[in-house]
Design a protein around this motif. Sequence first.
Motif, PDB file in Angstrom:
ATOM      1  N   VAL A 249       0.528  -0.968  -0.071  1.00 18.78           N
ATOM      2  CA  VAL A 249      -0.581   0.048  -0.193  1.00 18.78           C
ATOM      3  C   VAL A 249       1.033   1.072   0.099  1.00 18.78           C
ATOM      4  N   SER A 250       1.963   1.503   0.924  1.00 16.75           N
ATOM      5  CA  SER A 250       3.162   2.303   0.364  1.00 16.75           C
ATOM      6  C   SER A 250       3.105   3.019  -0.927  1.00 16.75           C
ATOM      7  N   ASP A 251       4.279   1.033  -0.973  1.00 17.80           N
ATOM      8  CA  ASP A 251       4.093   1.242  -2.383  1.00 17.80           C
ATOM      9  C   ASP A 251       3.397   2.030  -3.739  1.00 17.80           C
ATOM     10  N   PHE A 252       1.974   1.566  -3.327  1.00 14.65           N
ATOM     11  CA  PHE A 252       1.375   2.587  -4.603  1.00 14.65           C
ATOM     12  C   PHE A 252       0.885   3.698  -4.304  1.00 14.65           C
ATOM     13  N   PHE A 253       1.242   4.344  -2.299  1.00 17.03           N
ATOM     14  CA  PHE A 253       0.840   6.070  -2.544  1.00 17.03           C
ATOM     15  C   PHE A 253       2.505   6.802  -2.625  1.00 17.03           C
ATOM     16  N   SER A 254       3.281   5.841  -3.561  1.00 20.49           N
ATOM     17  CA  SER A 254       4.671   6.479  -3.469  1.00 20.49           C
ATOM     18  C   SER A 254       4.063   6.484  -4.355  1.00 20.49           C
ATOM     19  N   PHE A 255       3.284   6.550  -5.930  1.00 15.69           N
ATOM     20  CA  PHE A 255       2.876   6.874  -6.978  1.00 15.69           C
ATOM     21  C   PHE A 255       1.853   7.698  -7.062  1.00 15.69           C
ATOM     22  N   TYR A 256       1.583   8.137  -6.646  1.00 15.58           N
ATOM     23  CA  TYR A 256       0.181   9.002  -6.387  1.00 15.58           C
ATOM     24  C   TYR A 256       0.124  10.401  -6.705  1.00 15.58           C
ATOM     25  N   ASN A 257       0.114  11.361  -6.797  1.00 12.95           N
ATOM     26  CA  ASN A 257      -0.098  12.229  -6.994  1.00 12.95           C
ATOM     27  C   ASN A 257      -1.062  13.016  -6.246  1.00 12.95           C
ATOM     28  N   PRO A 258      -0.776  13.211  -5.513  1.00 14.84           N
ATOM     29  CA  PRO A 258      -2.690  14.556  -4.504  1.00 14.84           C
ATOM     30  C   PRO A 258      -2.787  15.843  -5.204  1.00 14.84           C
ATOM     31  N   GLU A 259      -1.880  15.792  -6.158  1.00 14.94           N
ATOM     32  CA  GLU A 259      -2.235  17.116  -6.752  1.00 14.94           C
ATOM     33  C   GLU A 259      -3.107  16.997  -8.080  1.00 14.94           C
ATOM     34  N   SER A 260      -3.375  15.863  -8.136  1.00 20.57           N
ATOM     35  CA  SER A 260      -4.914  15.707  -9.102  1.00 20.57           C
ATOM     36  C   SER A 260      -5.775  14.885  -8.491  1.00 20.57           C
ATOM     37  N   LEU A 261      -6.981  15.782  -9.513  1.00 17.00           N
ATOM     38  CA  LEU A 261      -8.295  14.675  -8.398  1.00 17.00           C
ATOM     39  C   LEU A 261      -7.617  13.720  -8.753  1.00 17.00           C
ATOM     40  N   GLN A 262      -8.385  12.913  -6.688  1.00 14.36           N
ATOM     41  CA  GLN A 262      -8.237  11.458  -7.118  1.00 14.36           C
ATOM     42  C   GLN A 262      -8.691  10.365  -7.583  1.00 14.36           C
ATOM     43  N   SER A 263      -9.449  10.470  -8.471  1.00 17.79           N
ATOM     44  CA  SER A 263     -10.187   9.714  -9.105  1.00 17.79           C
ATOM     45  C   SER A 263      -8.872   9.199 -10.285  1.00 17.79           C
ATOM     46  N   ALA A 264      -8.357  11.025 -11.018  1.00 15.96           N
ATOM     47  CA  ALA A 264      -7.077  10.393 -11.344  1.00 15.96           C
ATOM     48  C   ALA A 264      -5.937   9.807 -11.121  1.00 15.96           C
ATOM     49  N   ALA A 265      -6.431  10.138 -10.181  1.00 12.63           N
ATOM     50  CA  ALA A 265      -3.936  10.504  -9.003  1.00 12.63           C
ATOM     51  C   ALA A 265      -4.090   8.939  -8.959  1.00 12.63           C
ATOM     52  N   TRP A 266      -5.723   8.222  -8.804  1.00 11.98           N
ATOM     53  CA  TRP A 266      -5.757   6.287  -7.820  1.00 11.98           C
ATOM     54  C   TRP A 266      -5.147   6.462  -9.780  1.00 11.98           C
TER      55      TRP A 266
ATOM     56  N   ILE B 188       0.956  -9.971 -10.005  1.00 13.47           N
ATOM     57  CA  ILE B 188       0.353  -8.326  -9.904  1.00 13.47           C
ATOM     58  C   ILE B 188      -0.848  -8.363  -9.665  1.00 13.47           C
ATOM     59  N   TYR B 189      -2.098  -9.378  -9.535  1.00 16.94           N
ATOM     60  CA  TYR B 189      -3.247  -9.204  -9.213  1.00 16.94           C
ATOM     61  C   TYR B 189      -2.869  -9.391  -7.039  1.00 16.94           C
ATOM     62  N   GLY B 190      -2.447  -9.967  -6.345  1.00 18.13           N
ATOM     63  CA  GLY B 190      -1.909  -9.789  -5.234  1.00 18.13           C
ATOM     64  C   GLY B 190      -1.282  -8.572  -5.101  1.00 18.13           C
ATOM     65  N   THR B 191       0.063  -8.737  -5.015  1.00 13.10           N
ATOM     66  CA  THR B 191       0.889  -7.226  -4.899  1.00 13.10           C
ATOM     67  C   THR B 191       1.218  -5.986  -5.809  1.00 13.10           C
ATOM     68  N   VAL B 192       0.005  -6.053  -6.140  1.00 11.99           N
ATOM     69  CA  VAL B 192      -1.026  -4.429  -7.184  1.00 11.99           C
ATOM     70  C   VAL B 192      -2.298  -4.305  -6.488  1.00 11.99           C
ATOM     71  N   PHE B 193      -3.256  -5.389  -7.739  1.00 12.84           N
ATOM     72  CA  PHE B 193      -4.580  -4.982  -7.936  1.00 12.84           C
ATOM     73  C   PHE B 193      -5.310  -5.026  -6.175  1.00 12.84           C
ATOM     74  N   ILE B 194      -4.890  -5.415  -5.218  1.00  9.45           N
ATOM     75  CA  ILE B 194      -5.311  -5.891  -3.803  1.00  9.45           C
ATOM     76  C   ILE B 194      -4.904  -4.177  -3.421  1.00  9.45           C
ATOM     77  N   PRO B 195      -3.600  -4.568  -3.049  1.00 14.35           N
ATOM     78  CA  PRO B 195      -3.435  -3.166  -2.465  1.00 14.35           C
ATOM     79  C   PRO B 195      -3.683  -1.602  -2.864  1.00 14.35           C
ATOM     80  N   ALA B 196      -4.130  -1.620  -4.416  1.00 14.05           N
ATOM     81  CA  ALA B 196      -4.195  -0.638  -4.688  1.00 14.05           C
ATOM     82  C   ALA B 196      -6.017  -0.229  -4.371  1.00 14.05           C
TER      83      ALA B 196
END
Length: 384
Positions: A166-183, A299-307
């Motif tokens: 989850v922390s890895d995912f948020f490292s790619f998250y841009n808080p300056e964008s709209l939440q939907s687009a950033a996610w 990738i389902y486990g390490t990316v999609f579920i945490p996202a």
Amino acid sequence: MSRNSFPYQETILQWLWEEMLFSTKGLKTTCGKSIQIIHQGTLNLTDGPDFKQAKLLIDGLVWHGSVEMHLKSTNWKQHGHQSDSNYNNVILHVVVEHLPVAVTCSDGNQPFTLNLLPHLNKDIEPFLKAFFQEDTLPCANVHFISEAAFLAQLEKAHLEYLEKKVSDFFSFYNPESLQSAAWKNALMISIFDGFGISQNRVPMQQLAHNLQKENYDSLEEFLQHANELAFDNNEDYNWNYKSARPANHPAHRVKQAVEFSYLLLETPFSSFLKTDALNLWKSWGKSLGYSYTGRIKIIYGTVFIPALYALASMFAHQNLKSSALKEWCNLQSPIPKSLLAPFQSLPIPAQIYSKKLGSVYQLHNYCRPKQCSKCFVLKKAFQS
């Protein structure tokens, strides 16, 4: 280990006390009083006794004070503690020797003495020898490994691994964008990163960032632009082709990442907030004609579920969060046997750890860096 010696430095003794890596049953002072450790104290990194703010129940009476540790009781006088008032609040002197002697403080008081040597597990010596060997799994030399403790530790590592992803995912998250687009953008980069494991993660992340700058009317257009950026005389991407099998070739992985990312971008954001959002990944793979193979599962486990877990946390969507957590806890993932080879030296059935992502985290964050004192397995073995 001989019951008459402790061939290690005092810092090892402090470590054993701090982590309670000894049998706490039947502890007695040298004068015969029972000892129950309510709190072993806090390791002191400055001058004075080794542990401060300890709380002990000695012969039915609660004592508050400090604990001093020595290999031999004669070290007390050698270090000048008998004339140092900083040691007047010592309530317990812990040593590891055959016949310890009493010690005295500068105010005339005599702290209780505990000889810890008889309470050390017989496996402590082979464990410590292995601990200081770089490529050895220390607990492989421990005779008693509790399967229940191993499973509990693995579950702990599995949950910690989810937090990391989850922390890895948020490292790619841009808080300056709209939440939907950033996610969505963070998930897209995570997908490319996942398909880049293990040799091409950096160029795959870089490619995902660059691809987000455009809008695409079709999958074909998206894929064409990705290939042009990645492979058409562009030196910005340092692809590693060494020993790459066809399935792991960058061109193949880019194609897969683009295909999944296109479906991600085309899916309405509201669909990801539904409790059945976990089914989207499998449905994408099916629509793309991919069988649910190893890399797709990982990738389902390490990316999609945490996202999705991160998304549920952002929107306080408790049902989705619970579903994602349950899916993670029950997840069975294909893990190369070579990654988990160190566990084969333990008397633990392979089915316990062979498909648990937490097993990889356990090795990387506990076993290899020798964080044994934080592991349930070691504590259970030495306190038994």
